[in-house]
Scaffold this motif. Structure first.
Motif, PDB file in Angstrom:
ATOM      1  N   GLU A 152      16.007 -42.427  48.596  1.00 11.44           N
ATOM      2  CA  GLU A 152      17.116 -42.178  49.509  1.00 11.44           C
ATOM      3  C   GLU A 152      17.614 -40.743  49.371  1.00 11.44           C
ATOM      4  N   GLY A 153      17.897 -40.116  50.501  1.00 15.06           N
ATOM      5  CA  GLY A 153      18.484 -38.777  50.498  1.00 15.06           C
ATOM      6  C   GLY A 153      17.502 -37.638  50.353  1.00 15.06           C
ATOM      7  N   VAL A 154      16.202 -37.928  50.336  1.00 14.42           N
ATOM      8  CA  VAL A 154      15.206 -36.867  50.207  1.00 14.42           C
ATOM      9  C   VAL A 154      14.953 -36.225  51.573  1.00 14.42           C
ATOM     10  N   PHE A 155      14.533 -34.973  51.570  1.00 14.63           N
ATOM     11  CA  PHE A 155      14.047 -34.304  52.775  1.00 14.63           C
ATOM     12  C   PHE A 155      12.574 -34.028  52.525  1.00 14.63           C
ATOM     13  N   LEU A 156      11.724 -34.932  53.014  1.00 14.84           N
ATOM     14  CA  LEU A 156      10.289 -34.867  52.775  1.00 14.84           C
ATOM     15  C   LEU A 156       9.593 -34.241  53.962  1.00 14.84           C
ATOM     16  N   THR A 157       8.798 -33.211  53.704  1.00 14.52           N
ATOM     17  CA  THR A 157       7.986 -32.608  54.757  1.00 14.52           C
ATOM     18  C   THR A 157       6.527 -32.964  54.507  1.00 14.52           C
ATOM     19  N   VAL A 158       5.830 -33.278  55.599  1.00  8.19           N
ATOM     20  CA  VAL A 158       4.431 -33.700  55.532  1.00  8.19           C
ATOM     21  C   VAL A 158       3.587 -32.687  56.296  1.00  8.19           C
ATOM     22  N   MET A 159       2.617 -32.095  55.613  1.00 12.10           N
ATOM     23  CA  MET A 159       1.738 -31.110  56.227  1.00 12.10           C
ATOM     24  C   MET A 159       0.291 -31.573  56.164  1.00 12.10           C
ATOM     25  N   GLY A 160      -0.538 -30.934  56.981  1.00 16.05           N
ATOM     26  CA  GLY A 160      -1.962 -31.242  56.999  1.00 16.05           C
ATOM     27  C   GLY A 160      -2.568 -30.785  58.302  1.00 16.05           C
ATOM     28  N   ALA A 161      -3.872 -30.615  58.299  1.00 16.97           N
ATOM     29  CA  ALA A 161      -4.574 -30.198  59.507  1.00 16.97           C
ATOM     30  C   ALA A 161      -4.537 -31.301  60.551  1.00 16.97           C
ATOM     31  N   SER A 162      -4.866 -30.944  61.782  1.00 20.83           N
ATOM     32  CA  SER A 162      -4.946 -31.938  62.844  1.00 20.83           C
ATOM     33  C   SER A 162      -5.953 -33.018  62.459  1.00 20.83           C
ATOM     34  N   LEU A 188      13.107 -39.793  61.200  1.00 20.86           N
ATOM     35  CA  LEU A 188      11.692 -39.440  61.201  1.00 20.86           C
ATOM     36  C   LEU A 188      11.444 -38.452  62.327  1.00 20.86           C
ATOM     37  N   ALA A 189      10.894 -37.297  61.991  1.00 20.35           N
ATOM     38  CA  ALA A 189      10.712 -36.226  62.975  1.00 20.35           C
ATOM     39  C   ALA A 189       9.252 -35.765  62.982  1.00 20.35           C
ATOM     40  N   ASP A 190       8.604 -35.882  64.139  1.00 17.41           N
ATOM     41  CA  ASP A 190       7.200 -35.499  64.278  1.00 17.41           C
ATOM     42  C   ASP A 190       7.114 -34.192  65.056  1.00 17.41           C
ATOM     43  N   GLU A 191       6.834 -33.105  64.358  1.00 18.04           N
ATOM     44  CA  GLU A 191       6.751 -31.766  64.959  1.00 18.04           C
ATOM     45  C   GLU A 191       7.962 -31.476  65.858  1.00 18.04           C
ATOM     46  N   PRO A 192       9.177 -31.595  65.323  1.00 16.75           N
ATOM     47  CA  PRO A 192      10.374 -31.433  66.165  1.00 16.75           C
ATOM     48  C   PRO A 192      10.594 -30.017  66.676  1.00 16.75           C
ATOM     49  N   THR A 194       5.118 -31.398  60.039  1.00 13.05           N
ATOM     50  CA  THR A 194       5.043 -30.041  60.590  1.00 13.05           C
ATOM     51  C   THR A 194       3.717 -29.400  60.193  1.00 13.05           C
ATOM     52  N   HIS A 195       3.270 -28.449  60.994  1.00 11.07           N
ATOM     53  CA  HIS A 195       2.081 -27.672  60.646  1.00 11.07           C
ATOM     54  C   HIS A 195       2.474 -26.303  60.109  1.00 11.07           C
ATOM     55  N   ASP A 196       3.780 -26.006  60.124  1.00  7.78           N
ATOM     56  CA  ASP A 196       4.292 -24.681  59.780  1.00  7.78           C
ATOM     57  C   ASP A 196       4.775 -24.661  58.329  1.00  7.78           C
ATOM     58  N   GLY A 197       4.086 -23.891  57.494  1.00  8.57           N
ATOM     59  CA  GLY A 197       4.448 -23.816  56.082  1.00  8.57           C
ATOM     60  C   GLY A 197       5.845 -23.292  55.839  1.00  8.57           C
ATOM     61  N   LYS A 208      -5.058 -34.536  53.536  1.00  5.31           N
ATOM     62  CA  LYS A 208      -6.378 -34.029  53.896  1.00  5.31           C
ATOM     63  C   LYS A 208      -7.318 -35.222  54.053  1.00  5.31           C
ATOM     64  N   ASN A 209      -7.895 -35.355  55.231  1.00  7.92           N
ATOM     65  CA  ASN A 209      -8.826 -36.456  55.515  1.00  7.92           C
ATOM     66  C   ASN A 209      -8.215 -37.814  55.169  1.00  7.92           C
ATOM     67  N   GLY A 210      -6.930 -37.972  55.485  1.00  6.14           N
ATOM     68  CA  GLY A 210      -6.266 -39.255  55.304  1.00  6.14           C
ATOM     69  C   GLY A 210      -5.788 -39.547  53.900  1.00  6.14           C
ATOM     70  N   ARG A 211      -5.932 -38.610  52.992  1.00 11.14           N
ATOM     71  CA  ARG A 211      -5.499 -38.791  51.601  1.00 11.14           C
ATOM     72  C   ARG A 211      -4.428 -37.765  51.236  1.00 11.14           C
ATOM     73  N   ILE A 212      -3.608 -38.118  50.268  1.00  8.05           N
ATOM     74  CA  ILE A 212      -2.616 -37.171  49.760  1.00  8.05           C
ATOM     75  C   ILE A 212      -3.312 -36.177  48.844  1.00  8.05           C
ATOM     76  N   GLU A 213      -3.366 -34.939  49.279  1.00 12.37           N
ATOM     77  CA  GLU A 213      -4.025 -33.887  48.498  1.00 12.37           C
ATOM     78  C   GLU A 213      -3.055 -33.253  47.518  1.00 12.37           C
ATOM     79  N   TYR A 214      -1.765 -33.198  47.903  1.00  8.16           N
ATOM     80  CA  TYR A 214      -0.751 -32.544  47.069  1.00  8.16           C
ATOM     81  C   TYR A 214       0.577 -33.238  47.278  1.00  8.16           C
ATOM     82  N   ASP A 215       1.329 -33.420  46.213  1.00  9.91           N
ATOM     83  CA  ASP A 215       2.669 -33.993  46.277  1.00  9.91           C
ATOM     84  C   ASP A 215       3.532 -33.242  45.277  1.00  9.91           C
ATOM     85  N   SER A 216       4.541 -32.535  45.807  1.00  7.83           N
ATOM     86  CA  SER A 216       5.403 -31.753  44.907  1.00  7.83           C
ATOM     87  C   SER A 216       6.302 -32.649  44.073  1.00  7.83           C
TER      88      SER A 216
END
Length: 223
Positions: free
Chosen positions: A30-40, A164-168, A198-201, A214-222
Motif C-alpha cells: 500500500e502507498g507505493v508508486f510502482l513504475t513498470v518498464m519494458g520494450a513493446s 493504474l495508469a497505462d502510458e498516461p 511507461t517506456h520513458d526512463g 523482458k519477454n514476459g519476465r521480471i528482469e529487474y526489481d528495485s
C-alpha cells in the motif's frame, strides 16, 4: 496489498499460443508508486490488466488484501474494480456529448445515481488538476493534456485505493507530461497506491519502485 505468485499468462491467437507473462512473483504494498518498464511486447499492459482484474492468470496465485482473485466471482471483481481501482489509459476516451464535469461523474452512474456530493467531489478533483474553470467545456474544446487530466479526475471520482495508469503521458509534450506526473505523485503522497506503465526512463524516476519486464519476465526489481 497485492501478491502475485508464480503467475503465468498466455493468450490463444490465430498463430497459436502466445506467452505474455511467465514466472511473475511480485508484491505491491500500500502507498507505493510502482513504475513498470519494458520494450513493446514485454508484458507491461498485460501485467497491469492482471493487477486491475481485467483478465485472469492462466496459472499461479494472485491475491488482493489476502483474497484469492481466482475464487472471486465476476460480480465481486466488478465491484472491486469500481470501488478500489481507478484506471487511466493512454487515450482518455471522454464522451464528446458530455461536458468536463459530466465526464468526471460518469462512473457514478454504475452506482445507480449521481448525488450532489458526487458533483461537489467532481468540482474538487477538477480544481485539483487545474481545470476548475473548464467545468462546462466539451472534451473537443480541450487540449490533449487537459483531456488526460479530466481522465485522471474521472479515475479518482470513486476515491479508489489504487490508481493504474497505462502510458498516461504518451504523445504529450514534455511540459504537459511533467504536469501529469506531478499530479500522479501528489495522488501517491495522499496515500494511494499508483502503478504506472511507461517506456520513458525519466518519467519512471518519479516513482519510488521500478520493475523492468523482458519477454514476459521480471528482469529487474528495485524492491
Amino acid at each position: 496489498m497485492i501478491q502475485l505468485a508464480d503467475i503465468r499468462k498466455t493468450f490463444q491467437t490465430g498463430q497459436g499460443i502466445v506467452q505474455a507473462l511467465e514466472n511473475i512473483n511480485l508484491s505491491i504494498g500500500e502507498g507505493v508508486f510502482l513504475t513498470v518498464m519494458g520494450a513493446s511486447g514485454s508484458g507491461k499492459s498485460t501485467l497491469l490488466s492482471l493487477i486491475g482484474m481485467l483478465c485472469s492468470p492462466t496459472e499461479g496465485l494472485m491475491t488482493v488484501k489476502g483474497r484469492d482473485t481466482g475464487r472471486m466471482s465476476d460480480c465481486q471483481k466488478t465491484l472491486w474494480r469500481r470501488e478500489k481501482i481507478g484506471f487511466v489509459f493512454q487515450f482518455p476516451s471522454l464522451v464528446n456529448t458530455l461536458n468536463v464535469r459530466e465526464n468526471v461523474v460518469l462512473p457514478k452512474l454504475f452506482s445507480g445515481k449521481i448525488t450532489q456530493a458526487d458533483w461537489d467531489r467532481a468540482d474538487f478533483l477538477l480544481d485539483g488538476v487545474g481545470l476548475g474553470e473548464k467545468l462546462h467545456n466539451r472534451s473537443y474544446e480541450l487540449s490533449g493534456g487537459e483531456q488526460r487530466r479530466v481522465a485522471l479526475a474521472r479515475a479518482l471520482i470513486n476515491d479508489p485505493e489504487m490508481l493504474l495508469a497505462d502510458e498516461p503521458t504518451g504523445a504529450l509534450d514534455e511540459d504537459t507530461a511533467i504536469r501529469i506526473m506531478q499530479i500522479l505523485r501528489d495522488i501517491n503522497r495522499q496515500g494511494k497506491t499508483v502503478v504506472m506503465v511507461t517506456h520513458d526512463g525519466k518519467l519512471a524516476e518519479w516513482g519510488n519502485r521500478l520493475i523492468r519486464l523482458k519477454n514476459g519476465r521480471i528482469e529487474y526489481d528495485s524492491g
